[in-house]
Scaffold this motif. Structure first.
Motif, PDB file in Angstrom:
ATOM      1  N   MET A  52       0.851  -1.182   0.000  1.00 56.17           N
ATOM      2  CA  MET A  52       0.000   0.000   0.000  1.00 56.17           C
ATOM      3  C   MET A  52       0.890   1.237   0.000  1.00 56.17           C
ATOM      4  N   ALA A  53       0.429   2.265  -0.688  1.00 61.05           N
ATOM      5  CA  ALA A  53       1.154   3.534  -0.727  1.00 61.05           C
ATOM      6  C   ALA A  53       1.357   4.054   0.692  1.00 61.05           C
ATOM      7  N   GLU A  54       2.140   5.078   0.835  1.00 62.08           N
ATOM      8  CA  GLU A  54       2.503   5.638   2.144  1.00 62.08           C
ATOM      9  C   GLU A  54       1.322   6.363   2.789  1.00 62.08           C
ATOM     10  N   LEU A  55       0.290   5.619   3.144  1.00 64.83           N
ATOM     11  CA  LEU A  55      -0.903   6.217   3.724  1.00 64.83           C
ATOM     12  C   LEU A  55      -1.032   5.839   5.189  1.00 64.83           C
ATOM     13  N   ASP A  56      -1.590   6.756   5.982  1.00 64.40           N
ATOM     14  CA  ASP A  56      -1.907   6.449   7.367  1.00 64.40           C
ATOM     15  C   ASP A  56      -3.420   6.620   7.552  1.00 64.40           C
ATOM     16  N   LYS A  57      -3.870   6.426   8.792  1.00 65.12           N
ATOM     17  CA  LYS A  57      -5.310   6.491   9.060  1.00 65.12           C
ATOM     18  C   LYS A  57      -5.900   7.866   8.753  1.00 65.12           C
ATOM     19  N   LEU A  58      -5.148   8.919   8.973  1.00 62.31           N
ATOM     20  CA  LEU A  58      -5.647  10.260   8.659  1.00 62.31           C
ATOM     21  C   LEU A  58      -5.880  10.401   7.155  1.00 62.31           C
ATOM     22  N   ASP A  59      -4.938   9.892   6.347  1.00 62.37           N
ATOM     23  CA  ASP A  59      -5.119   9.936   4.892  1.00 62.37           C
ATOM     24  C   ASP A  59      -6.391   9.195   4.487  1.00 62.37           C
ATOM     25  N   VAL A  60      -6.594   8.019   5.057  1.00 61.73           N
ATOM     26  CA  VAL A  60      -7.761   7.204   4.712  1.00 61.73           C
ATOM     27  C   VAL A  60      -9.046   7.879   5.184  1.00 61.73           C
ATOM     28  N   ASP A  61      -9.028   8.474   6.369  1.00 61.19           N
ATOM     29  CA  ASP A  61     -10.199   9.205   6.848  1.00 61.19           C
ATOM     30  C   ASP A  61     -10.515  10.388   5.928  1.00 61.19           C
ATOM     31  N   LEU A  62      -9.492  11.061   5.473  1.00 67.69           N
ATOM     32  CA  LEU A  62      -9.670  12.176   4.548  1.00 67.69           C
ATOM     33  C   LEU A  62     -10.241  11.679   3.218  1.00 67.69           C
ATOM     34  N   LEU A  63      -9.738  10.554   2.725  1.00 65.07           N
ATOM     35  CA  LEU A  63     -10.270   9.971   1.481  1.00 65.07           C
ATOM     36  C   LEU A  63     -11.758   9.667   1.613  1.00 65.07           C
ATOM     37  N   ARG A  64     -12.135   9.126   2.748  1.00 66.59           N
ATOM     38  CA  ARG A  64     -13.549   8.813   2.941  1.00 66.59           C
ATOM     39  C   ARG A  64     -14.394  10.079   2.893  1.00 66.59           C
ATOM     40  N   LEU A  65     -13.959  11.122   3.571  1.00 69.05           N
ATOM     41  CA  LEU A  65     -14.704  12.379   3.531  1.00 69.05           C
ATOM     42  C   LEU A  65     -14.815  12.922   2.113  1.00 69.05           C
ATOM     43  N   ILE A  66     -13.705  12.854   1.380  1.00 69.62           N
ATOM     44  CA  ILE A  66     -13.713  13.341  -0.006  1.00 69.62           C
ATOM     45  C   ILE A  66     -14.674  12.517  -0.849  1.00 69.62           C
ATOM     46  N   ALA A  67     -14.666  11.195  -0.657  1.00 73.15           N
ATOM     47  CA  ALA A  67     -15.567  10.331  -1.416  1.00 73.15           C
ATOM     48  C   ALA A  67     -17.030  10.578  -1.051  1.00 73.15           C
ATOM     49  N   GLU A  68     -17.295  10.810   0.238  1.00 70.30           N
ATOM     50  CA  GLU A  68     -18.668  11.046   0.688  1.00 70.30           C
ATOM     51  C   GLU A  68     -19.198  12.399   0.250  1.00 70.30           C
ATOM     52  N   GLU A  69     -18.355  13.424   0.374  1.00 71.59           N
ATOM     53  CA  GLU A  69     -18.788  14.793   0.086  1.00 71.59           C
ATOM     54  C   GLU A  69     -17.687  15.549  -0.653  1.00 71.59           C
ATOM     55  N   PRO A  70     -17.516  15.278  -1.932  1.00 63.10           N
ATOM     56  CA  PRO A  70     -16.411  15.896  -2.669  1.00 63.10           C
ATOM     57  C   PRO A  70     -16.496  17.416  -2.772  1.00 63.10           C
ATOM     58  N   ARG A  71     -17.650  17.977  -2.533  1.00 58.97           N
ATOM     59  CA  ARG A  71     -17.809  19.432  -2.646  1.00 58.97           C
ATOM     60  C   ARG A  71     -17.687  20.158  -1.311  1.00 58.97           C
ATOM     61  N   ALA A  72     -17.425  19.434  -0.235  1.00 54.95           N
ATOM     62  CA  ALA A  72     -17.396  20.058   1.091  1.00 54.95           C
ATOM     63  C   ALA A  72     -16.262  21.066   1.223  1.00 54.95           C
ATOM     64  N   GLY A  73     -15.120  20.799   0.636  1.00 57.63           N
ATOM     65  CA  GLY A  73     -14.004  21.735   0.681  1.00 57.63           C
ATOM     66  C   GLY A  73     -13.010  21.435   1.790  1.00 57.63           C
ATOM     67  N   VAL A  74     -11.811  21.938   1.610  1.00 57.69           N
ATOM     68  CA  VAL A  74     -10.704  21.664   2.518  1.00 57.69           C
ATOM     69  C   VAL A  74     -11.012  22.147   3.934  1.00 57.69           C
ATOM     70  N   ARG A  75     -11.575  23.309   4.055  1.00 58.68           N
ATOM     71  CA  ARG A  75     -11.877  23.846   5.389  1.00 58.68           C
ATOM     72  C   ARG A  75     -12.810  22.904   6.158  1.00 58.68           C
ATOM     73  N   GLU A  76     -13.837  22.394   5.485  1.00 55.50           N
ATOM     74  CA  GLU A  76     -14.781  21.485   6.139  1.00 55.50           C
ATOM     75  C   GLU A  76     -14.118  20.149   6.461  1.00 55.50           C
ATOM     76  N   TYR A  77     -13.270  19.638   5.568  1.00 58.66           N
ATOM     77  CA  TYR A  77     -12.546  18.389   5.864  1.00 58.66           C
ATOM     78  C   TYR A  77     -11.683  18.567   7.104  1.00 58.66           C
ATOM     79  N   ALA A  78     -10.972  19.684   7.174  1.00 53.83           N
ATOM     80  CA  ALA A  78     -10.110  19.955   8.328  1.00 53.83           C
ATOM     81  C   ALA A  78     -10.936  20.039   9.610  1.00 53.83           C
ATOM     82  N   ARG A  79     -12.067  20.720   9.544  1.00 50.98           N
ATOM     83  CA  ARG A  79     -12.922  20.849  10.726  1.00 50.98           C
ATOM     84  C   ARG A  79     -13.400  19.482  11.204  1.00 50.98           C
TER      85      ARG A  79
END
Length: 157
Positions: free
Chosen positions: A1-28
């Motif tokens: 697997m590529a150099e991913l950790d749990k934070l990367d995977v959690d971020l991927l899930r958010l992006i997949a669920e709501e691609p229009r939410a934006g970086v600020r919302e992902y960070a929050r």
């Protein structure tokens, strides 16, 4: 697997669920700094995990009610040239080299069965195409998805 950790995977899930939410919302939602989210997204793009930000579309409301998968057999040493010719057919929306039956598996759309026949004939008549076999999609039961796979990757970490 590529150099991913749990934070990367959690971020991927958010992006997949709501691609229009934006970086600020992902960070929050992840309780991380916006710069951290931005750098993680850049890393995911650089690794080739995120390959685009296109919306998933149903083409039927645009008048393309027929979807088909077409196996295409290509003449030896003609793959690249034939791919260039296939790419000029707007109704051909995807092409993949495959093992097994045929050299390419393409996804085509058409307005109706008559239009599908016209598009299929265009493919058949291209230089480099030896033969085709088609299958018309009757109903899409599961749309392309990644969230179950992301959940599996996360649970395997």
């Amino acid at each position: 697997m590529a150099e991913l950790d749990k934070l990367d995977v959690d971020l991927l899930r958010l992006i997949a669920e709501e691609p229009r939410a934006g970086v600020r919302e992902y960070a929050r939602r992840l309780n991380i700094a916006r710069n951290t989210a931005t750098s993680r997204i850049a890393k995911l793009e650089q690794l080739g995990v995120i390959v685009g930000w296109r919306p998933q579309m149903d083409l039927a409301p645009l008048g393309y009610e027929v979807t088909s998968f077409v196996h295409v057999w290509i003449a030896q040493s003609q793959l690249e040239a034939t791919l260039g010719r296939l790419a000029r057919i707007p109704e051909l929306i995807e092409a993949n080299t495959v093992s097994g039956d045929g050299d390419l598996l393409c996804r085509l759309v058409a307005h109706n069965n008559s239009h599908f026949e016209e598009v299929l004939q265009k493919v058949q008549q291209l230089e480099g195409v030896q033969r085709v076999r088609s299958e018309i999609v009757l109903n899409r039961r599961i749309w392309p998805r990644v969230i179950p796979l992301i959940e599996k990757v996360r649970s395997d970490m």
